[in-house]
Each structure stands twice: as C-alpha cells, then as structure tokens.
Design an enzyme around this catalytic site. Structure first.
Site, PDB file in Angstrom:
ATOM      1  CG  ASN A 174     -11.740  -3.388  -7.397  1.00  0.00           C
ATOM      2  OD1 ASN A 174     -12.282  -3.337  -8.403  1.00  0.00           O
ATOM      3  ND2 ASN A 174     -10.353  -4.418  -7.709  1.00  0.00           N
TER       4      ASN A 174
ATOM      5  CD  GLU B 140      -2.655 -12.906 -10.475  1.00  0.00           C
ATOM      6  OE1 GLU B 140      -2.163 -12.104  -9.273  1.00  0.00           O
ATOM      7  OE2 GLU B 140      -3.536 -12.797 -10.409  1.00  0.00           O
TER       8      GLU B 140
ATOM      9  CB  CYS C  14      -8.188  -5.130  -5.039  1.00  0.00           C
ATOM     10  SG  CYS C  14      -8.912  -6.507  -4.934  1.00  0.00           S
ATOM     11  CG  HIS C  15      -5.967 -10.265  -6.539  1.00  0.00           C
ATOM     12  ND1 HIS C  15      -6.261  -9.922  -7.051  1.00  0.00           N
ATOM     13  CD2 HIS C  15      -4.175 -11.219  -6.787  1.00  0.00           C
ATOM     14  CE1 HIS C  15      -5.970 -10.517  -8.549  1.00  0.00           C
ATOM     15  NE2 HIS C  15      -5.078 -11.479  -7.931  1.00  0.00           N
TER      16      HIS C  15
ATOM     17  CE1 TYR D 138      -4.025  -2.139   0.790  1.00  0.00           C
ATOM     18  CE2 TYR D 138      -2.486  -3.379   1.885  1.00  0.00           C
ATOM     19  CZ  TYR D 138      -3.459  -3.479   1.734  1.00  0.00           C
ATOM     20  OH  TYR D 138      -4.832  -4.141   1.381  1.00  0.00           O
TER      21      TYR D 138
END
Length: 153
Positions: A112, A151, A120-121, A91
């Site tokens: 979001n 991912e 956003c993850h 952040y």
C-alpha cells in the site's frame, strides 16, 4: 526521495509525495528527520487533513489519490477503504470476501503506497496484530498499534 512535505506525526515523521492534483504516497521516515513545510497546495491539503485525523480519528479524508496497482491490489485497497474506523478485518476475512488467499491480501497490504489514508492498519492477523509495512515486529508494529488505538476512541 523527494518529498513535497515532511510531517511530524504522533508516532514519527511522514514523508508526503504528491503532485499538483493527487496524493501519490506516504512514507514512514526515521524520527530523526526534520519536518519540512509543504511546497505545494496539494501537499498542504494532505498535511492539514492528516493533522485533523491525528486530532480526531472520525475526520474523513477527502484527498484525491493516484497510484498504480494490479487488479488484485486495487480490490484489496478498495476493501480496506470500506473498513469503518474502529474496526478491523483479518487477512483471511478479506481474502474470503475477495476470493483470494490471506498471503496475497497481506502482500497487497504491505505494498500500500498510501498508508493511513488507505487504512492497511485495519487488517490484522486471525489471532495477532499481523504485520505492517512488511515487518512482523519493531517500530512498524508500534505505528500500527498507535493507529488502531487512536481509532478506538
């Protein structure tokens, strides 16, 4: 809320909101919800692309998006879209890049409307996973963990 599809995901159920030309939102629904087939061409396109992503995190999204956002949220969401798959930003890092503050970035992440597609993850705390969907623990963080692990392939 009326959904144009409900899609079973590896971590639960997704409610797909769209119109004939764009994806408007993705909601995380209770796992007890039943899947519902797409009722429009756009909903079908969204579901097919999400399923491809769940099978292979390298598959890019080519879905037209439509949402309403303040100038700050738009900047944060665009910055999230530029984070490559398999990487994260804190952040604070996004805040520094956008000349903002970490709390404002966190609020934009939580607001979001199109999670997964707007990733956003991929935004995490400086020394922790951070939050997800305005939660600091529980099943929302399990979804965030699943997405990040998926991912890392």
């Amino acid at each position: 809320m009326k959904y144009q599809a409900k899609l079973a995901a590896p971590f639960g159920m997704l409610g797909i909101r769209c119109d004939e030309t764009a994806l408007l939102g993705i909601d995380f629904l209770p796992v007890s919800d039943e899947p519902e087939s797409p009722v429009s061409v756009m909903a079908d396109v969204v579901c097919v692309q999400l399923l491809r992503y769940f099978a292979d995190p390298d598959v890019p999204f080519f879905i037209p998006l439509r949402y309403t956002a303040s100038a700050h949220r738009e900047k944060v969401w665009q910055a999230m879209l530029s984070i490559p798959r398999g990487e994260t930003r804190s952040y604070g890092e996004l805040a520094a890049e956008l000349h903002s503050c970490a709390q404002a970035v966190g609020q934009a992440c939580g607001a979001n409307p199109i999670p997964i597609v707007i990733p956003c993850h991929r935004v995490v705390g400086k020394s922790s996973l951070g939050g997800f969907m305005h939660h600091a623990d529980g099943s929302p963080l399990n979804i965030k963990r699943w997405l990040l692990t998926h991912e890392q392939r």
